[in-house]
Motif scaffolding. Structure first.
Motif, PDB file in Angstrom:
ATOM      1  N   PRO A 175     -15.621   4.929  -9.843  1.00  0.00           N
ATOM      2  CA  PRO A 175     -14.653   4.991 -11.120  1.00  0.00           C
ATOM      3  C   PRO A 175     -14.544   6.440 -11.560  1.00  0.00           C
ATOM      4  N   ASP A 176     -15.446   7.221 -11.643  1.00  0.00           N
ATOM      5  CA  ASP A 176     -15.387   8.764 -11.974  1.00  0.00           C
ATOM      6  C   ASP A 176     -14.414   9.651 -11.294  1.00  0.00           C
ATOM      7  N   LEU A 177     -14.094   9.163 -10.178  1.00  0.00           N
ATOM      8  CA  LEU A 177     -13.266   9.783  -9.149  1.00  0.00           C
ATOM      9  C   LEU A 177     -11.654   9.738  -9.574  1.00  0.00           C
ATOM     10  N   VAL A 178     -11.244   8.511 -10.115  1.00  0.00           N
ATOM     11  CA  VAL A 178      -9.743   8.208 -10.196  1.00  0.00           C
ATOM     12  C   VAL A 178      -9.546   8.135 -11.595  1.00  0.00           C
ATOM     13  N   ASP A 179      -8.392   8.512 -12.193  1.00  0.00           N
ATOM     14  CA  ASP A 179      -7.749   8.165 -13.547  1.00  0.00           C
ATOM     15  C   ASP A 179      -6.652   7.229 -13.070  1.00  0.00           C
ATOM     16  N   MET A 180      -6.695   6.087 -13.286  1.00  0.00           N
ATOM     17  CA  MET A 180      -5.663   5.094 -12.860  1.00  0.00           C
ATOM     18  C   MET A 180      -4.570   5.352 -13.901  1.00  0.00           C
ATOM     19  N   GLU A 181      -4.408   5.740 -14.777  1.00  0.00           N
ATOM     20  CA  GLU A 181      -3.199   5.926 -15.700  1.00  0.00           C
ATOM     21  C   GLU A 181      -2.489   7.001 -14.908  1.00  0.00           C
ATOM     22  N   ALA A 182      -3.110   8.270 -14.574  1.00  0.00           N
ATOM     23  CA  ALA A 182      -2.475   9.281 -13.929  1.00  0.00           C
ATOM     24  C   ALA A 182      -1.762   8.886 -12.535  1.00  0.00           C
ATOM     25  N   VAL A 183      -2.590   8.000 -11.944  1.00  0.00           N
ATOM     26  CA  VAL A 183      -2.318   7.809 -10.763  1.00  0.00           C
ATOM     27  C   VAL A 183      -0.826   6.867 -10.912  1.00  0.00           C
ATOM     28  N   ARG A 184      -0.405   6.171 -11.760  1.00  0.00           N
ATOM     29  CA  ARG A 184       0.691   5.474 -12.034  1.00  0.00           C
ATOM     30  C   ARG A 184       1.803   6.483 -12.357  1.00  0.00           C
ATOM     31  N   ARG A 185       1.770   7.638 -12.617  1.00  0.00           N
ATOM     32  CA  ARG A 185       2.686   8.510 -12.949  1.00  0.00           C
ATOM     33  C   ARG A 185       3.070   9.275 -11.780  1.00  0.00           C
ATOM     34  N   ARG A 186       2.338   9.426 -10.745  1.00  0.00           N
ATOM     35  CA  ARG A 186       2.521  10.332  -9.446  1.00  0.00           C
ATOM     36  C   ARG A 186       3.319   9.723  -8.491  1.00  0.00           C
ATOM     37  N   SER A 187       3.812  10.366  -7.688  1.00  0.00           N
ATOM     38  CA  SER A 187       4.525  10.130  -6.458  1.00  0.00           C
ATOM     39  C   SER A 187       3.871   9.254  -5.265  1.00  0.00           C
ATOM     40  N   ASN A 188       4.429   8.570  -4.377  1.00  0.00           N
ATOM     41  CA  ASN A 188       3.722   7.903  -3.431  1.00  0.00           C
ATOM     42  C   ASN A 188       2.789   8.732  -2.559  1.00  0.00           C
ATOM     43  N   ARG A 189       3.469  10.072  -2.059  1.00  0.00           N
ATOM     44  CA  ARG A 189       2.836  11.271  -1.532  1.00  0.00           C
ATOM     45  C   ARG A 189       1.565  11.545  -2.137  1.00  0.00           C
ATOM     46  N   GLU A 190       1.757  11.819  -3.279  1.00  0.00           N
ATOM     47  CA  GLU A 190       0.706  12.539  -3.914  1.00  0.00           C
ATOM     48  C   GLU A 190      -0.449  11.454  -4.218  1.00  0.00           C
ATOM     49  N   ASN A 191      -0.249  10.362  -4.366  1.00  0.00           N
ATOM     50  CA  ASN A 191      -1.318   9.272  -4.567  1.00  0.00           C
ATOM     51  C   ASN A 191      -1.953   9.040  -3.242  1.00  0.00           C
ATOM     52  N   TRP A 243       0.548  -1.042  -0.034  1.00  0.00           N
ATOM     53  CA  TRP A 243      -0.019  -0.069   0.003  1.00  0.00           C
ATOM     54  C   TRP A 243       0.895   1.389  -0.156  1.00  0.00           C
ATOM     55  N   ARG A 244       2.219   1.133   0.236  1.00  0.00           N
ATOM     56  CA  ARG A 244       3.113   2.338   0.187  1.00  0.00           C
ATOM     57  C   ARG A 244       2.878   3.339  -0.750  1.00  0.00           C
ATOM     58  N   ASP A 245       3.049   2.910  -2.280  1.00  0.00           N
ATOM     59  CA  ASP A 245       2.674   3.857  -3.302  1.00  0.00           C
ATOM     60  C   ASP A 245       1.429   4.642  -3.408  1.00  0.00           C
ATOM     61  N   GLY A 246       0.339   3.909  -2.802  1.00  0.00           N
ATOM     62  CA  GLY A 246      -0.882   4.731  -2.849  1.00  0.00           C
ATOM     63  C   GLY A 246      -1.775   4.184  -4.039  1.00  0.00           C
ATOM     64  N   VAL A 247      -1.094   3.318  -4.670  1.00  0.00           N
ATOM     65  CA  VAL A 247      -1.930   2.952  -6.048  1.00  0.00           C
ATOM     66  C   VAL A 247      -3.234   1.936  -5.446  1.00  0.00           C
ATOM     67  N   ALA A 248      -3.052   1.222  -4.406  1.00  0.00           N
ATOM     68  CA  ALA A 248      -3.808   0.188  -3.924  1.00  0.00           C
ATOM     69  C   ALA A 248      -5.021   0.871  -3.490  1.00  0.00           C
ATOM     70  N   PHE A 249      -4.675   2.032  -2.724  1.00  0.00           N
ATOM     71  CA  PHE A 249      -5.882   2.976  -2.037  1.00  0.00           C
ATOM     72  C   PHE A 249      -6.754   3.620  -3.524  1.00  0.00           C
ATOM     73  N   GLN A 250      -6.155   4.037  -4.449  1.00  0.00           N
ATOM     74  CA  GLN A 250      -6.586   4.563  -5.408  1.00  0.00           C
ATOM     75  C   GLN A 250      -7.475   3.533  -6.128  1.00  0.00           C
ATOM     76  N   SER A 251      -7.108   2.274  -6.233  1.00  0.00           N
ATOM     77  CA  SER A 251      -7.884   1.220  -6.766  1.00  0.00           C
ATOM     78  C   SER A 251      -9.038   0.784  -6.296  1.00  0.00           C
ATOM     79  N   VAL A 252      -8.940   1.077  -4.715  1.00  0.00           N
ATOM     80  CA  VAL A 252     -10.359   0.861  -3.962  1.00  0.00           C
ATOM     81  C   VAL A 252     -11.418   1.972  -4.193  1.00  0.00           C
TER      82      VAL A 252
END
Length: 440
Positions: A213-229, A198-207
């Motif tokens: 689904p309208d709240l999160v752009d998963m492609e953009a999520v993968r480009r951001r830093s841990n803290r930003e995510n 869960w450290r990079d925040g991607v798992a939280f974003q996926s939940v």
């Protein structure tokens, strides 16, 4: 080094558990708040208040400004006895509090206090929510258990104290499986634990994405830093889903994130998970649906007796929670935030409930079970509407007047107006109602 890591995890747990407790104590009458967990729990008053909110039961409590230690121990003893009288949903046996004693809580021993609160969270949140997922029957047969080893604070005996939660293994597996099958799998994310995954925040974003689904752009999520995510995920969950923010980015973006804190936070999302998801490929993921809602049969649209009971119980509890929150003290901003949280839950449930309340008889009538559920749903709708009107009327100055006027307009728009054979009669009715509202 190991001791330093334990201290850091203990500090994170203390912050997370305190926020979790306060999110529930805000519903108490009068609302209560914990500032220093280890100190504020010593007299047992807020501990009993927490259990009352979670269980809906009244518990005897010694109160007053001049409480002595004997009263503290009595209150804590009442709380522990209440917990031990409850049964684990998974195992069907009473919850056992191993090495958790009233005197330790009265002394404010950090490891024991955290162990006790963790047991409450496991039973009243994680276990209850995950055990309602129908796909977890296979997991219920597992005999594995996870021990929570409570670290001893300075000055304690050298032997470590253990707080064993017999049901934790199943609850932990259930929650992890839910994440893997409903969120991570659809985005190619590997979530193996409640720590580094869960450290990079991607798992939280996926939940969050699994719920809205309208709240999160998963492609953009993968480009951001841990803290930003992490920051964005926590903010979206709080502001859009009404999920209390129990964690901060700096709590998770570390080498060894605290799994108990992450489990506590992630479990909250189960209440908001809107739709059943099915897995067809690997055979490991099974069918999951919202823990409070029955799964709709493919062949019939009527409720079974068990389905009706589950949904009716949920709606009755939601109505009680709304009433309790509506009557709680606090400033207008806090009340609007509480209302928003319930409104989000309501809208999510509505999408799932509407199809289940379609008439099943040829004459267009509802079944008895459907009628009971519809009555409960209508009561919740009315409670929320009344609360909203009251809040808008409470706005200062002319804003309150405008709020009341807008609600009257909404009610007028919702009112059914019969269509007359002579269209000019219908037009006259509409014109009179419009003029009446203008005058008002």
């Amino acid at each position: 080094m190991q001791r330093e890591s334990q201290d850091e995890q203990e500090a994170v747990q203390k912050r997370t558990f305190t926020k979790w407790i306060n999110s529930h104590l805000a519903k108490h009458k009068p609302p209560l708040e914990v500032n220093d967990l280890f100190e504020d729990i010593k007299d047992g008053v807020k501990l009993l208040a927490l259990l009352e909110v979670l269980s809906g039961q009244r518990l005897p409590c010694e109160q007053g400004r001049q409480l002595k230690r004997i009263h503290w121990v009595s209150n804590i003893g009442t709380a522990l006895k209440f917990l031990e009288g409850r049964k684990s949903v998974y195992r069907g046996s009473p919850i056992k509090l191993v090495n958790i004693h009233a005197t330790d809580i009265a002394d404010g021993r950090p490891s024991i206090v955290l162990g006790l609160i963790w047991t409450v969270i496991l039973y009243f949140q994680i276990e209850e929510l995950t055990s309602n997922l129908p796909a977890l029957q296979a997991l219920s047969n597992s005999n594995s258990s996870v021990e929570s080893i409570a670290s001893s604070e300075t000055g304690s005996p050298p032997m470590k104290r253990k707080v064993v939660n017999k049901f934790q293994g199943n609850a932990k597996k259930a929650l992890l499986r839910w994440v893997q099958c409903t969120a991570a799998k659809h985005h190619g994310i590997e979530v193996k634990d409640f720590g580094p995954s869960w450290r990079d925040g991607v798992a939280f974003q996926s939940v969050v994405h699994a719920i809205r689904p309208d709240l999160v752009d998963m492609e953009a999520v993968r480009r951001r830093s841990n803290r930003e995510n992490l920051e964005e995920a926590f903010s979206l969950a709080e502001n859009e889903l009404g999920i209390p923010r129990l964690l901060d980015p700096e709590d998770v973006d570390v080498d060894k994130p605290d799994e108990k804190s992450i489990m506590t936070y992630v479990a909250q999302f189960l209440k908001h998970y809107p739709n059943p998801h099915h897995s067809e490929t690997d055979g490991h993921c099974m069918c999951f649906c919202h823990p409070h809602f029955p799964q709709k049969s493919a062949s019939v649209s009527s409720f079974t007796e068990n389905n009706q009971i589950e949904l009716k119980v949920f709606l009755d509890q939601l109505e009680r929670d709304v009433l309790r929150a509506q009557g709680a003290e606090g400033n207008l901003t806090d009340k609007y935030q509480a209302f928003k949280s319930f409104r989000v839950q309501y809208e999510m449930k509505k999408k799932q409930t509407d199809p289940l309340l379609q008439p099943v008889h040829r004459d267009g009538k509802l079944s008895v079970d459907q009628a009971l559920v519809k009555q409960a749903w209508d009561r919740v709708s009315a409670r929320l509407l009344d609360w909203h009107i009251h809040l808008d009327k409470s706005l200062p100055g002319p804003l309150g007047v405008i709020g009341a006027w807008l609600h009257r307009a909404e009610m007028a728009l919702r009112e059914d107006i019969p269509i007359q054979h002579a269209h000019d009669e219908t037009a006259n009715v509409l014109h009179r109602k419009l003029e009446q509202h203008k005058v008002t």
